[in-house]
Design a protein around this motif. Sequence first.
Motif, PDB file in Angstrom:
ATOM      1  N   ILE A  89       7.110   5.085  -6.490  1.00  0.00           N
ATOM      2  CA  ILE A  89       7.576   6.673  -6.476  1.00  0.00           C
ATOM      3  C   ILE A  89       9.014   6.399  -6.605  1.00  0.00           C
ATOM      4  N   ASP A  90       9.421   7.669  -6.836  1.00  0.00           N
ATOM      5  CA  ASP A  90      10.922   7.717  -7.262  1.00  0.00           C
ATOM      6  C   ASP A  90      11.830   7.472  -5.914  1.00  0.00           C
ATOM      7  N   ASP A  91      13.147   7.026  -6.046  1.00  0.00           N
ATOM      8  CA  ASP A  91      13.798   6.674  -4.793  1.00  0.00           C
ATOM      9  C   ASP A  91      14.363   8.115  -4.064  1.00  0.00           C
ATOM     10  N   ARG A  92      14.012   9.016  -4.628  1.00  0.00           N
ATOM     11  CA  ARG A  92      14.698  10.319  -3.844  1.00  0.00           C
ATOM     12  C   ARG A  92      13.538  10.463  -2.648  1.00  0.00           C
ATOM     13  N   TYR A  93      12.252  10.135  -2.677  1.00  0.00           N
ATOM     14  CA  TYR A  93      11.329  10.376  -1.682  1.00  0.00           C
ATOM     15  C   TYR A  93      11.783   9.347  -0.219  1.00  0.00           C
ATOM     16  N   ARG A  94      11.488  10.181   0.878  1.00  0.00           N
ATOM     17  CA  ARG A  94      11.666   9.204   2.207  1.00  0.00           C
ATOM     18  C   ARG A  94      10.150   9.320   2.454  1.00  0.00           C
ATOM     19  N   VAL A  95       9.808   8.204   3.296  1.00  0.00           N
ATOM     20  CA  VAL A  95       8.431   8.034   3.915  1.00  0.00           C
ATOM     21  C   VAL A  95       8.706   8.066   5.427  1.00  0.00           C
ATOM     22  N   GLY A  96       8.168   9.278   5.949  1.00  0.00           N
ATOM     23  CA  GLY A  96       8.320   9.470   7.385  1.00  0.00           C
ATOM     24  C   GLY A  96       7.464   8.473   8.222  1.00  0.00           C
ATOM     25  N   VAL A  97       7.929   8.255   9.283  1.00  0.00           N
ATOM     26  CA  VAL A  97       7.360   7.158  10.560  1.00  0.00           C
ATOM     27  C   VAL A  97       6.005   7.380  10.473  1.00  0.00           C
ATOM     28  N   ASP A  98       5.442   8.506  10.773  1.00  0.00           N
ATOM     29  CA  ASP A  98       3.954   9.042  10.916  1.00  0.00           C
ATOM     30  C   ASP A  98       3.444   8.663   9.647  1.00  0.00           C
ATOM     31  N   ALA A  99       4.032   8.984   8.426  1.00  0.00           N
ATOM     32  CA  ALA A  99       3.395   8.749   7.227  1.00  0.00           C
ATOM     33  C   ALA A  99       3.126   7.166   7.156  1.00  0.00           C
ATOM     34  N   ARG A 100       4.099   6.312   7.434  1.00  0.00           N
ATOM     35  CA  ARG A 100       4.186   4.865   7.323  1.00  0.00           C
ATOM     36  C   ARG A 100       2.870   4.464   8.075  1.00  0.00           C
ATOM     37  N   ILE A 101       2.663   4.842   9.499  1.00  0.00           N
ATOM     38  CA  ILE A 101       1.727   4.581  10.253  1.00  0.00           C
ATOM     39  C   ILE A 101       0.153   4.949   9.813  1.00  0.00           C
ATOM     40  N   ALA A 102       0.374   6.205   9.154  1.00  0.00           N
ATOM     41  CA  ALA A 102      -1.052   6.714   8.607  1.00  0.00           C
ATOM     42  C   ALA A 102      -1.288   5.884   7.398  1.00  0.00           C
ATOM     43  N   LEU A 103      -0.528   5.488   6.519  1.00  0.00           N
ATOM     44  CA  LEU A 103      -0.686   4.653   5.487  1.00  0.00           C
ATOM     45  C   LEU A 103      -1.154   3.116   5.873  1.00  0.00           C
ATOM     46  N   ALA A 104      -0.630   2.677   6.969  1.00  0.00           N
ATOM     47  CA  ALA A 104      -1.070   1.363   7.332  1.00  0.00           C
ATOM     48  C   ALA A 104      -2.516   1.226   7.949  1.00  0.00           C
ATOM     49  N   ASP A 105      -2.957   2.764   8.619  1.00  0.00           N
ATOM     50  CA  ASP A 105      -4.024   2.641   9.187  1.00  0.00           C
ATOM     51  C   ASP A 105      -5.072   2.851   8.090  1.00  0.00           C
ATOM     52  N   ILE A 106      -4.910   3.650   6.960  1.00  0.00           N
ATOM     53  CA  ILE A 106      -5.557   3.628   5.875  1.00  0.00           C
ATOM     54  C   ILE A 106      -5.944   2.351   5.221  1.00  0.00           C
ATOM     55  N   LEU A 107      -4.820   1.710   5.030  1.00  0.00           N
ATOM     56  CA  LEU A 107      -4.752   0.283   4.287  1.00  0.00           C
ATOM     57  C   LEU A 107      -5.758  -0.722   5.203  1.00  0.00           C
ATOM     58  N   GLU A 108      -5.379  -0.462   6.465  1.00  0.00           N
ATOM     59  CA  GLU A 108      -6.205  -1.712   7.341  1.00  0.00           C
ATOM     60  C   GLU A 108      -7.699  -1.357   7.204  1.00  0.00           C
ATOM     61  N   ASP A 109      -7.997  -0.113   7.181  1.00  0.00           N
ATOM     62  CA  ASP A 109      -9.511   0.300   7.283  1.00  0.00           C
ATOM     63  C   ASP A 109      -9.949  -0.232   5.940  1.00  0.00           C
ATOM     64  N   TYR A 110      -9.326   0.055   4.702  1.00  0.00           N
ATOM     65  CA  TYR A 110      -9.553  -0.543   3.436  1.00  0.00           C
ATOM     66  C   TYR A 110      -9.763  -2.004   3.504  1.00  0.00           C
ATOM     67  N   ALA A 111      -8.981  -2.677   4.027  1.00  0.00           N
ATOM     68  CA  ALA A 111      -8.843  -4.202   4.174  1.00  0.00           C
ATOM     69  C   ALA A 111      -9.917  -4.635   4.966  1.00  0.00           C
ATOM     70  N   ASP A 112     -10.444  -4.013   6.022  1.00  0.00           N
ATOM     71  CA  ASP A 112     -11.606  -4.179   6.861  1.00  0.00           C
ATOM     72  C   ASP A 112     -12.939  -4.179   5.913  1.00  0.00           C
ATOM     73  N   ASN A 113     -12.965  -3.162   5.115  1.00  0.00           N
ATOM     74  CA  ASN A 113     -14.219  -2.969   4.313  1.00  0.00           C
ATOM     75  C   ASN A 113     -14.340  -4.153   3.370  1.00  0.00           C
ATOM     76  N   VAL A 114     -13.272  -4.358   2.818  1.00  0.00           N
ATOM     77  CA  VAL A 114     -13.296  -5.466   1.583  1.00  0.00           C
ATOM     78  C   VAL A 114     -13.527  -6.956   2.302  1.00  0.00           C
ATOM     79  N   ALA A 115     -12.733  -7.144   3.486  1.00  0.00           N
ATOM     80  CA  ALA A 115     -12.900  -8.293   4.227  1.00  0.00           C
ATOM     81  C   ALA A 115     -14.555  -8.623   4.723  1.00  0.00           C
TER      82      ALA A 115
END
Length: 143
Positions: A89-115
Motif C-alpha cells: 500500500i501507499d506510504d501515505r497510509y497509517r495502520v492503526g493499532v487496532d487494525a494491526r491486532i485485527a489483521l494479526a488475528d485474521i492471519l493467525e486464524d488463516y495460519a491455523d486453518n492451513v497448519a
Amino acid sequence: MSVELPFAPVDTIIRRNAGELRVSADAAEELARRIQSHGAELAIDAADRATADGRKTLMASDFGVEQVISREELSLPVAPIDRIARLRIDDRYRVGVDARIALADILEDYADNVASAAATLARHADRRTVQAEDIETYFALFE
C-alpha cells in the motif's frame, strides 16, 4: 520478497495444530511467506475501504473486524504485521493499532486453518513431520 514475519511464532502455530508431528523449518518458512502475502492482499482491500471513507488510517473495521481481541491472545507479533500491511500500500497510509491486532488475528486464524490441513496431509502421507510440501499441497488443492 523478503519475509517480514519471524518463523518461530509460525512454527508455534503449526505445532499446536500438528499434535505429535514434528515441523520442518521449511514448513514454517513457507507458511510465513503465505501469511505475509495474504496479509498484504488484505491490506490493499482495507486501504481501498479507508480511501472510500476519506481516511488515511486503516482501522480494524477496514479488515471486517468489529471486536478486536487482546494483543496477549495472539501468537503472531504485531510489529511485523504492521510491516506486512504496508508492503503493497501507499506510504501515505497509517495502520492503526487496532487494525494491526485485527489483521494479526485474521492471519493467525488463516495460519491455523492451513497448519491443520497440512498436518492432515502429512499424516495421510504417513510422515511424522509437517513439511513445506504439505503447505504447498494445501494451496494447490484449496486455493
